[in-house]
Write a protein that holds these residues in place. Structure first.
Motif, PDB file in Angstrom:
ATOM      1  N   VAL A 169       0.843  -1.203   0.000  1.00 48.95           N
ATOM      2  CA  VAL A 169       0.000   0.000   0.000  1.00 48.95           C
ATOM      3  C   VAL A 169       0.876   1.250   0.000  1.00 48.95           C
ATOM      4  N   ALA A 170       1.885   1.257   0.875  1.00 52.57           N
ATOM      5  CA  ALA A 170       2.784   2.406   0.977  1.00 52.57           C
ATOM      6  C   ALA A 170       3.516   2.668  -0.328  1.00 52.57           C
ATOM      7  N   THR A 171       3.970   1.596  -0.974  1.00 48.91           N
ATOM      8  CA  THR A 171       4.677   1.735  -2.245  1.00 48.91           C
ATOM      9  C   THR A 171       3.770   2.365  -3.302  1.00 48.91           C
ATOM     10  N   GLY A 172       2.534   1.882  -3.375  1.00 49.11           N
ATOM     11  CA  GLY A 172       1.581   2.455  -4.330  1.00 49.11           C
ATOM     12  C   GLY A 172       1.310   3.921  -4.056  1.00 49.11           C
ATOM     13  N   LEU A 173       1.192   4.290  -2.788  1.00 45.79           N
ATOM     14  CA  LEU A 173       0.910   5.681  -2.420  1.00 45.79           C
ATOM     15  C   LEU A 173       2.031   6.618  -2.852  1.00 45.79           C
ATOM     16  N   TYR A 174       3.254   6.318  -2.418  1.00 42.75           N
ATOM     17  CA  TYR A 174       4.302   7.321  -2.656  1.00 42.75           C
ATOM     18  C   TYR A 174       4.849   7.297  -4.079  1.00 42.75           C
ATOM     19  N   ILE A 175       4.789   6.152  -4.754  1.00 40.86           N
ATOM     20  CA  ILE A 175       5.227   6.143  -6.158  1.00 40.86           C
ATOM     21  C   ILE A 175       4.224   6.903  -7.019  1.00 40.86           C
ATOM     22  N   ALA A 176       2.915   6.689  -6.762  1.00 37.36           N
ATOM     23  CA  ALA A 176       1.883   7.363  -7.552  1.00 37.36           C
ATOM     24  C   ALA A 176       1.919   8.875  -7.368  1.00 37.36           C
ATOM     25  N   ALA A 177       2.503   9.347  -6.268  1.00 38.04           N
ATOM     26  CA  ALA A 177       2.608  10.793  -6.042  1.00 38.04           C
ATOM     27  C   ALA A 177       3.578  11.460  -7.009  1.00 38.04           C
ATOM     28  N   ARG A 178       4.496  10.686  -7.590  1.00 37.63           N
ATOM     29  CA  ARG A 178       5.416  11.170  -8.641  1.00 37.63           C
ATOM     30  C   ARG A 178       6.304  12.326  -8.186  1.00 37.63           C
ATOM     31  N   PHE A 179       6.985  12.132  -7.049  1.00 38.76           N
ATOM     32  CA  PHE A 179       7.946  13.135  -6.587  1.00 38.76           C
ATOM     33  C   PHE A 179       9.384  12.639  -6.667  1.00 38.76           C
ATOM     34  N   GLY A 180       9.620  11.573  -7.411  1.00 38.64           N
ATOM     35  CA  GLY A 180      10.979  11.075  -7.570  1.00 38.64           C
ATOM     36  C   GLY A 180      11.184   9.746  -6.869  1.00 38.64           C
ATOM     37  N   PRO A 181      12.155   8.952  -7.334  1.00 40.76           N
ATOM     38  CA  PRO A 181      12.411   7.632  -6.755  1.00 40.76           C
ATOM     39  C   PRO A 181      13.112   7.723  -5.410  1.00 40.76           C
ATOM     40  N   GLY A 182      13.042   6.641  -4.630  1.00 36.51           N
ATOM     41  CA  GLY A 182      13.812   6.577  -3.404  1.00 36.51           C
ATOM     42  C   GLY A 182      15.297   6.493  -3.718  1.00 36.51           C
ATOM     43  N   PRO A 183      16.160   6.787  -2.743  1.00 36.18           N
ATOM     44  CA  PRO A 183      17.604   6.800  -3.017  1.00 36.18           C
ATOM     45  C   PRO A 183      18.140   5.459  -3.500  1.00 36.18           C
ATOM     46  N   ARG A 184      17.599   4.362  -2.966  1.00 35.28           N
ATOM     47  CA  ARG A 184      18.109   3.044  -3.339  1.00 35.28           C
ATOM     48  C   ARG A 184      17.734   2.689  -4.777  1.00 35.28           C
TER      49      ARG A 184
END
Length: 245
Positions: free
Chosen positions: A124-139
């Motif tokens: 759920v968390a992955t879907g939320l923050y990726i869909a926000a489209r503010f850039g990838p995580g550092p890893r």
């Protein structure tokens, strides 16, 4: 114009809410995997191993590792976004906060549900923050950067990174177990599902007044066609693929 501005502001606000809700939930879900004691996700194994070695909390270790990985973006010429920088701090803080609230769990009757809940909430968390489209995580930015520089496939680069991370974390005392395998099998389908659930529509562009001699199809904004040779179309910034942490 005022209506368009309000829509744009609402759209941005929703994206920000999704970003920070997703990052906080990601940290909380990772904490549940720690409490389940049945095996962590690959980077979690490394974070836990370093926490055991140094005596620092696992959330702070996550922040430090994220910052170090972000520094590796420099030679790879990656460009961080708001989501990238926020990822470094919010996930670790949420993780330590959840661990402070959720104590150790006794017996599989509590630990197995915690594992399942942690994996589902991670999706759920992955879907939320990726869909926000503010850039990838550092890893994941490290992964896409190495993919671009080396020319190797995403699959090969990601596998190599995560094998190295898991092996190092396990040697340092990180938890590797059935939960690690279940996470690896489940997180892809879960992330894909929740990316669809939380997908945001693109904001509507304001209409452009037609120039003399330019007509628009009924119901479409009038937009003059650029003259031939007016310049190249801007290409996407390399490495800005939006991927899970």
């Amino acid at each position: 114009m005022a209506r368009t501005t309000r829509r744009s502001t609402t759209h941005l606000s929703r994206r920000l809410v999704q970003l920070y809700a997703g990052l906080a939930l990601y940290g909380a879900s990772s904490a549940l995997l720690v409490r389940a004691e049945l095996g962590l996700e690959p980077w979690g194994v490394l974070h836990q191993g370093l926490a055991e070695l140094t005596g620092i909390s696992i959330g702070v270790v996550s922040i430090i590792v994220g910052a170090v990985v972000l520094l590796l973006w420099i030679p790879l010429r990656q460009r961080p976004g708001l989501g990238t920088v926020s990822n470094v701090f919010v996930v670790g803080l949420a993780m330590d906060g959840t661990l402070a609230v959720v104590g150790e769990l006794d017996g599989y009757g509590f630990r197995v549900p915690a594992l399942v809940m942690g994996i589902v909430l991670n999706g759920v968390a992955t879907g939320l923050y990726i869909a926000a489209r503010f850039g990838p995580g550092p890893r994941d930015g490290l992964m896409t950067g190495l993919n671009r520089v080396t020319g190797r496939s995403i699959r090969l680069v990601r596998t190599a990174i995560e094998v190295a991370v898991v092996a190092t974390g396990f040697v340092l005392g990180g938890s590797l177990g059935v939960g690690t395998v279940v996470y690896a099998l489940a997180i892809g389908p879960l992330a894909q599902l929740f990316l669809r659930v939380f997908a945001l529509p693109e904001p509507t562009a304001p209409a452009v007044t037609a120039l003399p001699g330019i007509t628009a199809a009924p119901g479409e904004p009038s937009t003059p066609a650029p003259p031939l040779g007016s310049g190249p179309v801007a290409a996407p910034v390399p490495g800005q693929a939006i991927l899970p942490q």
